[in-house]
Design an enzyme around this catalytic site. Structure first.
Site, PDB file in Angstrom:
ATOM      1  N   ARG A  66       0.930  -0.901   0.073  1.00 60.09           N
ATOM      2  CA  ARG A  66      -0.603   0.355   0.118  1.00 60.09           C
ATOM      3  C   ARG A  66       1.272   1.265   0.009  1.00 60.09           C
ATOM      4  O   ARG A  66       0.050   2.577   0.297  1.00 60.09           O
ATOM      5  CB  ARG A  66      -0.773  -0.143   1.078  1.00 60.09           C
ATOM      6  CG  ARG A  66      -1.683   1.344   1.136  1.00 60.09           C
ATOM      7  CD  ARG A  66      -2.958   0.608   1.819  1.00 60.09           C
ATOM      8  NE  ARG A  66      -2.865   0.645   3.240  1.00 60.09           N
ATOM      9  CZ  ARG A  66      -3.217   1.789   4.212  1.00 60.09           C
ATOM     10  NH1 ARG A  66      -2.901   2.724   4.024  1.00 60.09           N
ATOM     11  NH2 ARG A  66      -2.151   1.315   5.607  1.00 60.09           N
ATOM     12  N   TYR A  92      -9.827  22.602 -16.528  1.00 56.16           N
ATOM     13  CA  TYR A  92     -10.639  20.910 -16.405  1.00 56.16           C
ATOM     14  C   TYR A  92     -11.755  21.197 -16.096  1.00 56.16           C
ATOM     15  O   TYR A  92     -11.417  21.707 -15.055  1.00 56.16           O
ATOM     16  CB  TYR A  92      -9.108  20.133 -16.538  1.00 56.16           C
ATOM     17  CG  TYR A  92      -9.949  18.972 -17.143  1.00 56.16           C
ATOM     18  CD1 TYR A  92     -10.594  18.790 -17.813  1.00 56.16           C
ATOM     19  CD2 TYR A  92      -9.646  17.278 -16.326  1.00 56.16           C
ATOM     20  CE1 TYR A  92     -11.299  17.483 -17.653  1.00 56.16           C
ATOM     21  CE2 TYR A  92     -10.415  16.006 -15.845  1.00 56.16           C
ATOM     22  CZ  TYR A  92     -11.039  16.800 -17.344  1.00 56.16           C
ATOM     23  OH  TYR A  92     -11.664  14.855 -17.547  1.00 56.16           O
ATOM     24  N   ASP A 130      -0.797  21.890 -14.086  1.00 61.12           N
ATOM     25  CA  ASP A 130      -0.991  20.694 -14.653  1.00 61.12           C
ATOM     26  C   ASP A 130      -0.850  20.556 -15.995  1.00 61.12           C
ATOM     27  O   ASP A 130      -0.698  21.411 -17.013  1.00 61.12           O
ATOM     28  CB  ASP A 130      -2.570  20.535 -15.012  1.00 61.12           C
ATOM     29  CG  ASP A 130      -3.450  19.322 -15.364  1.00 61.12           C
ATOM     30  OD1 ASP A 130      -2.677  18.139 -15.916  1.00 61.12           O
ATOM     31  OD2 ASP A 130      -4.441  18.665 -15.312  1.00 61.12           O
ATOM     32  N   LYS A 190      -3.528   9.645 -19.833  1.00 64.29           N
ATOM     33  CA  LYS A 190      -3.398  10.650 -20.931  1.00 64.29           C
ATOM     34  C   LYS A 190      -1.654  10.492 -22.448  1.00 64.29           C
ATOM     35  O   LYS A 190      -1.472   8.987 -22.061  1.00 64.29           O
ATOM     36  CB  LYS A 190      -3.425  11.748 -20.797  1.00 64.29           C
ATOM     37  CG  LYS A 190      -4.700  12.456 -20.051  1.00 64.29           C
ATOM     38  CD  LYS A 190      -5.822  11.305 -20.771  1.00 64.29           C
ATOM     39  CE  LYS A 190      -7.434  12.079 -19.908  1.00 64.29           C
ATOM     40  NZ  LYS A 190      -7.702  11.709 -18.284  1.00 64.29           N
TER      41      LYS A 190
END
Length: 391
Positions: A50, A102, A175, A200
């Protein structure tokens, strides 16, 4: 070393156990390494999945080098990376968000602010004075920008934004999903954090959801981000980390090809009688072209948008008539996509109603141009441009 070389070799990767040039997948959840770690005094990341895994560690090392950062962290989604940054904010803090951000990240950030007592102000990141006016001395902790912004591909002055943020005691996050580190490295211009939806371009094959953060300094704030990732269980799993690494190897070539094709398409659309405006910073006439030339290296990205001389219904019809472009949302994969952006974003969308967004993939440029020409020629009120002019 050039980004293409770093990516092709994954920073000269060599498997420490087998000598393999491709990272292995280690799916084990628990580990019992020899020495102090086995007694509980070593790194948690080396003992329980984790907190991290070997594949994620390789991806982080490569991303940190590509961005010129002190450290990187990969996540199970871009939204998870965003939430890890927001987790650093406290009730009463103030955040300045790009007015053209966005739409999905914008909704996530504003919803977080409402629930946790964080005030969110919108500002035009391409107008530094507007950002300066939005700052609240002693309260603003974070300025959140995009380079370029989606879906109009506006380019902010990162150096100016960093100066404003730092003067106000805040950090600047950029970003850079669309630009990728191949084209733009925001940390070089003063940003503190870079965010990527690694789903992406970094992965680039449409088969993975992932996110990434890169930091200029690995101080206390960065440790809080890593702690949030562990607490929320949003580390990138081993197989997904392997897919990300495989995709990153070809990033430089994919971005170069998509950028070249996008510029050809943008140039063609700019002279088409049925197109009212083309939004692409690579065009000499674009209002953000000069700044993009200073901040970008070797291209302007594979994303562009255009507004038709028609209605929203006309724009939807054009999207439906394409045969090579696939009508879908997302970006950065091998296939080219087309969408009527306002329909995708919904009622709260502020983008022009006749705007069509294109994500350029790896197809031949001529096939994409002819496909758009045929789709555009279907408008009854539009004179069809001769095919020879379109190629």
């Amino acid at each position: 070393m050039h980004a293409a070389t770093v990516l092709a070799q994954l920073d000269h990767y060599l498997d420490p156990e087998t000598g393999g040039l491709v990272p292995s997948i280690h799916p084990a959840v628990t580990h019992a390494p020899p020495g102090d770690a086995a007694m509980g005094t070593g790194s948690t990341a080396s003992r329980y999945a984790r907190s991290g895994n070997s594949g994620a560690t390789v991806a982080e090392r490569v991303l940190a080098q590509l961005e010129g950062g002190a450290a990187a962290a990969v996540f199970s989604a871009g939204a998870s990376a965003a939430q890890a940054v927001l987790a650093n904010l406290r009730p009463g803090d103030h955040l300045v968000l790009d007015s053209a951000a966005y739409y999905e990240f914008g909704a996530i950030i504003e919803r977080f602010g409402q629930r946790w007592g964080v005030t969110v102000a919108r500002a035009d990141m391409c107008c530094p004075e507007t950002v300066r006016q939005a700052m609240r001395p002693g309260e603003t902790r974070l300025v959140w920008a995009e380079c370029p912004s989606n879906p109009l591909w506006r380019v902010p002055d990162i150096t100016a934004l960093a100066a404003i943020a730092h003067q106000g005691g805040a950090q600047l996050l950029v970003d850079a999903t669309v630009a990728t580190p191949v084209l733009c490295r925001p940390l070089d211009f003063g940003a503190d954090l870079v965010l990527h939806s690694a789903t992406k371009y970094l992965n680039g094959h449409g088969d993975l959801v992932a996110g990434a953060l890169i930091t200029a300094q690995a101080g206390a704030a960065w440790q809080e981000i890593l702690a949030s990732r562990v607490a929320h269980g949003s580390v990138l799993p081993p197989f997904e980390a392997w897919l990300l690494l495989r995709g990153m190897r070809s990033l430089a070539l994919r971005v170069e090809r998509a950028s070249q094709t996008a510029l050809k398409i943008a140039t063609t659309l700019a002279t088409h009688p049925g197109v009212g405006a083309v939004h692409y910073p690579g065009l000499p006439g674009d209002p953000h072209h000069e700044l993009a030339q200073r901040q970008f290296l070797g291209g302007f990205g594979g994303m562009l948008s255009f507004e038709i001389a028609g209605t929203a219904a006309d724009a939807l019809a054009i999207c439906e008539r394409t045969a090579v472009f696939r009508r879908s949302t997302s970006l950065g994969s091998t296939e080219s996509l087309i969408e009527h952006r306002r329909s995708t974003e919904g009622e709260r969308s502020t983008c022009p109603e006749a705007l069509i967004r294109l994500s350029i993939g790896l197809e031949h440029a001529e096939d994409l141009i002819v496909d758009l020409q045929r789709a555009l020629s279907g408008m009854r009120r539009m004179a069809e441009a001769p095919l020879a002019e379109m190629i």
